[in-house]
Design an enzyme around this catalytic site. Structure first.
Site, PDB file in Angstrom:
ATOM      1  N   PRO A   1     -15.272  -5.499   2.405  1.00 50.90           N
ATOM      2  CA  PRO A   1     -16.537  -5.983   2.917  1.00 50.90           C
ATOM      3  C   PRO A   1     -17.936  -5.026   2.581  1.00 50.90           C
ATOM      4  CG  PRO A   1     -15.155  -4.615   4.469  1.00 50.90           C
ATOM      5  CD  PRO A   1     -14.444  -4.901   3.323  1.00 50.90           C
ATOM      6  N   LEU A   2     -17.576  -3.957   1.958  1.00 52.16           N
ATOM      7  CA  LEU A   2     -18.841  -2.967   1.465  1.00 52.16           C
ATOM      8  C   LEU A   2     -18.710  -2.931   0.023  1.00 52.16           C
ATOM      9  CD1 LEU A   2     -18.431  -0.163   3.944  1.00 52.16           C
ATOM     10  CD2 LEU A   2     -20.101  -1.876   4.064  1.00 52.16           C
TER      11      LEU A   2
ATOM     12  N   GLY B   1     -16.286  -0.413  -1.442  1.00 54.65           N
ATOM     13  CA  GLY B   1     -16.507   0.972  -0.969  1.00 54.65           C
ATOM     14  C   GLY B   1     -17.761   1.462  -0.519  1.00 54.65           C
TER      15      GLY B   1
ATOM     16  N   TYR C   1       0.887  -1.252   0.102  1.00 55.64           N
ATOM     17  CA  TYR C   1      -0.166   0.092   0.128  1.00 55.64           C
ATOM     18  C   TYR C   1       1.220   1.183   0.216  1.00 55.64           C
ATOM     19  CZ  TYR C   1      -3.887  -3.238   1.438  1.00 55.64           C
ATOM     20  OH  TYR C   1      -4.525  -4.296   1.697  1.00 55.64           O
TER      21      TYR C   1
END
Length: 277
Positions: free
Chosen positions: A218-219, A222, A64
């Site tokens: 998990p969404l 985003g 990242y």
């Protein structure tokens, strides 16, 4: 699946008790997950707000930035995780990952060369300013190298006390079982959410074997993809299996607190079943 009362904590490796609502750091980078975020001060404030709100599990990776996210996390909340006895009363657990290369923004490639993995581990130790990484995860299995070879330096690092626990990311059951013969695996991080359940067999396997399952995205990529259903989507995941640890990421303190409020939602048996179908 069950919609019984949900436990909000999980113990990794039988020792590290964490709150199941964690935080994923990937969004605290620049465009293409490259470089620092546009507003670095805000990013540090979000991380600090997460700690103050009770989050004690933070997920990052050497890829990242690359590297910038680990540095940011250390600068923002190192004061908390460098000490077990801290102002929030619970150990902050930092999970990082290695095994990907970043040739350019938006580009990723696996590298399972043992020499490269060794460099990944040493780099994360330096950037996070720790003597031991709480949870180190192989970011991807590289088909060019047997997983046994890739994990050999990881097992060495565990033996040397440089890594406490080991996990895998985006992997299947056969690879988990092969990896277990090299080093104990305590977590698996795969793509999984209310709308994408392709890894359900892996989730079930980890639940049966007391291995943490950490859904990434998990969404569904985003908050913008499920803007009006964020808390429901997270609550469903918490009820789906007690070994699921959530790491929704955000660059907004408001969204951070909205995500955390998902822990206050309990879906009825009927609602849980309806969403699961």
């Amino acid at each position: 699946m069950s919609a019984n009362k949900v436990s909000l904590t999980f113990t990794i490796g039988g020792e590290l008790e964490i709150n199941r609502m964690g935080y994923g750091g990937m969004q605290l980078t620049g465009t293409g997950v490259w470089g620092d975020p546009a507003n670095r001060d805000n990013a540090k404030e979000v991380l600090q707000a997460a700690v103050k709100a009770g989050v004690n599990f933070f997920d990052t990776a050497d890829s990242y930035g690359p590297h910038t996210n680990e540095v940011l996390i250390e600068e923002a909340i190192g004061q908390y995780y460098h000490k077990v006895d801290n102002s929030i009363g619970k150990k902050i657990v930092i999970a990082t990952k290695g095994g990907l290369t970043r040739p350019a923004p938006g580009q990723w490639g696996p590298n399972g060369d043992p020499a490269y993995i060794r460099k990944c581990i040493e780099g994360s130790l330096q950037r996070l300013k720790v003597d031991q990484i709480d949870l180190w995860q192989l970011h991807r299995v590289d088909p060019a190298f047997p997983i046994e070879d890739t994990l050999a330096p990881v097992a060495e690092a565990v033996a040397q006390g440089k890594i406490k626990y080991v996990g895998l990311s985006e992997t299947d059951v056969p690879h988990i079982e092969r990896a277990q013969k090299v080093v104990p695996i305590v977590s698996v991080q795969n793509l999984y959410n209310l709308g994408n359940r392709n890894w359900e067999p892996v989730l079930d396997y980890t639940a049966q074997n007391d291995i943490a399952f950490i859904p990434w995205f998990p969404l569904a990529s985003g908050p913008d993809k499920m803007q009006d259903k964020i808390k429901i989507a997270l609550a469903w995941l918490l009820q789906r299996s007690s070994n699921i640890l959530l790491i929704p990421g955000t660059s907004s303190i408001q969204h951070l607190h909205e995500n955390i409020k998902a822990t206050e939602i309990h879906l009825s048996e009927e609602d849980f079943a309806s969403l699961s179908n």
